[in-house]
Write a protein that holds these residues in place. Sequence first.
Motif, PDB file in Angstrom:
ATOM      1  N   HIS A 262      18.343  11.424  34.189  1.00 49.40           N
ATOM      2  CA  HIS A 262      18.447  12.836  34.592  1.00 49.40           C
ATOM      3  C   HIS A 262      19.901  13.293  34.596  1.00 49.40           C
ATOM      4  O   HIS A 262      20.816  12.545  34.922  1.00 49.40           O
ATOM      5  CB  HIS A 262      17.763  13.102  35.930  1.00 49.40           C
ATOM      6  N   ASP A 287      25.207   9.173  40.195  1.00 53.19           N
ATOM      7  CA  ASP A 287      23.902   9.848  40.220  1.00 53.19           C
ATOM      8  C   ASP A 287      24.010  11.205  39.535  1.00 53.19           C
ATOM      9  O   ASP A 287      24.296  12.192  40.187  1.00 53.19           O
ATOM     10  CB  ASP A 287      23.448  10.004  41.672  1.00 53.19           C
ATOM     11  N   ASN A 288      23.786  11.412  38.231  1.00 50.55           N
ATOM     12  CA  ASN A 288      23.434  10.328  37.363  1.00 50.55           C
ATOM     13  C   ASN A 288      24.176  10.465  36.030  1.00 50.55           C
ATOM     14  O   ASN A 288      23.608  10.278  34.971  1.00 50.55           O
ATOM     15  CB  ASN A 288      21.910  10.309  37.173  1.00 50.55           C
ATOM     16  N   GLU A 322      15.845  17.016  38.184  1.00 45.88           N
ATOM     17  CA  GLU A 322      15.245  15.832  38.816  1.00 45.88           C
ATOM     18  C   GLU A 322      15.395  15.890  40.325  1.00 45.88           C
ATOM     19  O   GLU A 322      14.478  15.581  41.076  1.00 45.88           O
ATOM     20  CB  GLU A 322      15.898  14.551  38.268  1.00 45.88           C
ATOM     21  N   GLU A 323      16.589  16.323  40.748  1.00 46.23           N
ATOM     22  CA  GLU A 323      16.881  16.327  42.196  1.00 46.23           C
ATOM     23  C   GLU A 323      16.001  17.330  42.949  1.00 46.23           C
ATOM     24  O   GLU A 323      15.896  17.267  44.160  1.00 46.23           O
ATOM     25  CB  GLU A 323      18.359  16.652  42.446  1.00 46.23           C
ATOM     26  N   ASP A 351      18.742   5.577  36.133  1.00 51.49           N
ATOM     27  CA  ASP A 351      19.158   6.500  37.183  1.00 51.49           C
ATOM     28  C   ASP A 351      20.046   5.731  38.156  1.00 51.49           C
ATOM     29  O   ASP A 351      19.560   4.885  38.900  1.00 51.49           O
ATOM     30  CB  ASP A 351      17.921   7.077  37.908  1.00 51.49           C
ATOM     31  N   MET A 352      21.341   6.010  38.107  1.00 49.35           N
ATOM     32  CA  MET A 352      22.365   5.335  38.914  1.00 49.35           C
ATOM     33  C   MET A 352      22.591   3.904  38.430  1.00 49.35           C
ATOM     34  O   MET A 352      22.113   2.948  39.029  1.00 49.35           O
ATOM     35  CB  MET A 352      21.989   5.344  40.400  1.00 49.35           C
TER      36      MET A 352
HETATM   37 ZN   LIG Z   1      19.412  10.314  40.572  1.00 49.07          ZN
END
Ligand SMILES: [Zn+2]
Length: 558
Positions: A262, A287-288, A322-323, A351-352
Amino acid sequence: VAVEARPRGLDPEQLRAHVAYLADDAQEGRAPGSPGDERAGAFVADAMAAAGLLPAGPDGFRQPFSVQDGVRLRPGAQSRLAVGDAELAHELLPFGRDTSPGGPVPGRLVFVGHGIAGSDDLARARGRLRGNIAVALAGGPHGSDVPASALRPQAKLIAVRDHGAVGLVLWDPVDDRPPPNSGRVDDLAIPAVFVGRAATPGLLEALAPGAKSIESLRPGRRSRERAQLHTPVEPVVLATANVLGRVPGRGGTTQQVIVGAHLDHLGRGRPGSLAPDEDAVHNGADDNASGVATMLGIAAAWAERPVAERGRDLLFVAFGAEEMGLLGSRHFVERLPAEERARTVAMINLDMVGRLRDELMVHGTGTAKEWPDLIAAVADPSLRLALVPDGYGPSDHASFYEAGIPVLHLWTGAHEDYHRPGDDVDKLDFGGAARIGDLVLGLLERLQPPELALTYVELERPPATRSGFRVSLGTMPDYGASVDGLRLAGVAKGGAAEKAGLRKGDVVVRIDAREIHNLQDYMAAFGDLLPGKPAVVVVMRDERRVELSVVPTAPRPH
Ligand SMILES: [Zn+2]
């Protein structure tokens, strides 16, 4: 030796350059719909084009979509909370009715305590609510064990609406911060506003002239003067996009693998920030930006391979929003034509991945029978892996797993800068991210033989924590659907809903006596159910009304 160990590896300096751009203050934290979000999307599209990927979106590399982000006043309109001649300062809430068609709603104010469904406070005030505007304290009484679901402002609105209230004032006498006015907008049929500390003296005076403290207010207390509540609001709609690029496999390829990450983050600390009082750019380097940069590195390395080695199409996707609740990946999966879905072998989510320490977490290893062996075959001995079977995590892979696609989610773990302004580029380990990218390249290589099939495994969904409901139906709401009712994204295997014959795609429109128009109504209906007591659930299925009897179970302990 190091060079031999990584013949076609990712370049840490290239990853650093990508993250440096995406997580620069200039991108303002890449909040969905913001100029920084748009610049970041253009950057990804350019990088994909430069690496030789083919545009795979309906609009070049872009797949535009829009998301709701709370409400605002209609142009030129003013909201109003007035008692007699006194005007009270207030904030808008994203679940009240737009009163612009009918004009201000009149009524007296009626204090309902905390306004919790089924509470003594509400019972005391009930007789006075019809045609009036309820005033409910935010939160719950000290030391009470009322479940969080019943303390939500939306649940309070539905509780007072059930007793005929025509409006809701949510009141926090000690804090001026309203519940977040963001995300999806629900119209719960009566107008609602928030009143904080600043307007508390005025509200107290309106309810009980001369009263010195809120403690002296009794539920059922009614204002002598008539009040007016006016909320001429409209949803704020943000335009954002997923960014999609394809590396085609050799001729005759019929299957594809998706690699995603994302792109969005929290802007200057949208809801979701863990530092809500700081007004600072949340750069989201780990992130991210880390996942997007690594995905772009994988894409570039993959596109350089001879086409004869590419047995499957690879689709690379940078997801938006995404968040805000996996909205970009949900949009993507919803729009995925059935034949595209059927030819998707697996989805790998990054992701991360920028803070590799002791070990790399690999979630989703139970979602296909073959994952553990495939992962073991490509494991880098210097990279310790922690394998987690579950495929339902709070990131984009969950959207694919729910659609029946095996998934993996790679990440390097939580840290003290997570969702805070300190998530910056200088804290990232790009050598680590490159090794994670290499591991994914190895996996992609193993996934190329056309005869290799992955066997999807349906795992039980972990129970929602802290939901506080007395019952479980085993239904999975489709949060992205815009329908009148509540569409089911799925039903849990062996759960009450499945046993009763409910199916994925059903739109629940009634539970017992309660009409269901949205998720909030659905949650309120949950509050009325008891374990073992059958409930009538009415669903729309292919334009037909279907009535089913569901026996709720007690939620599993966790
Ligand atoms: Zn994330």
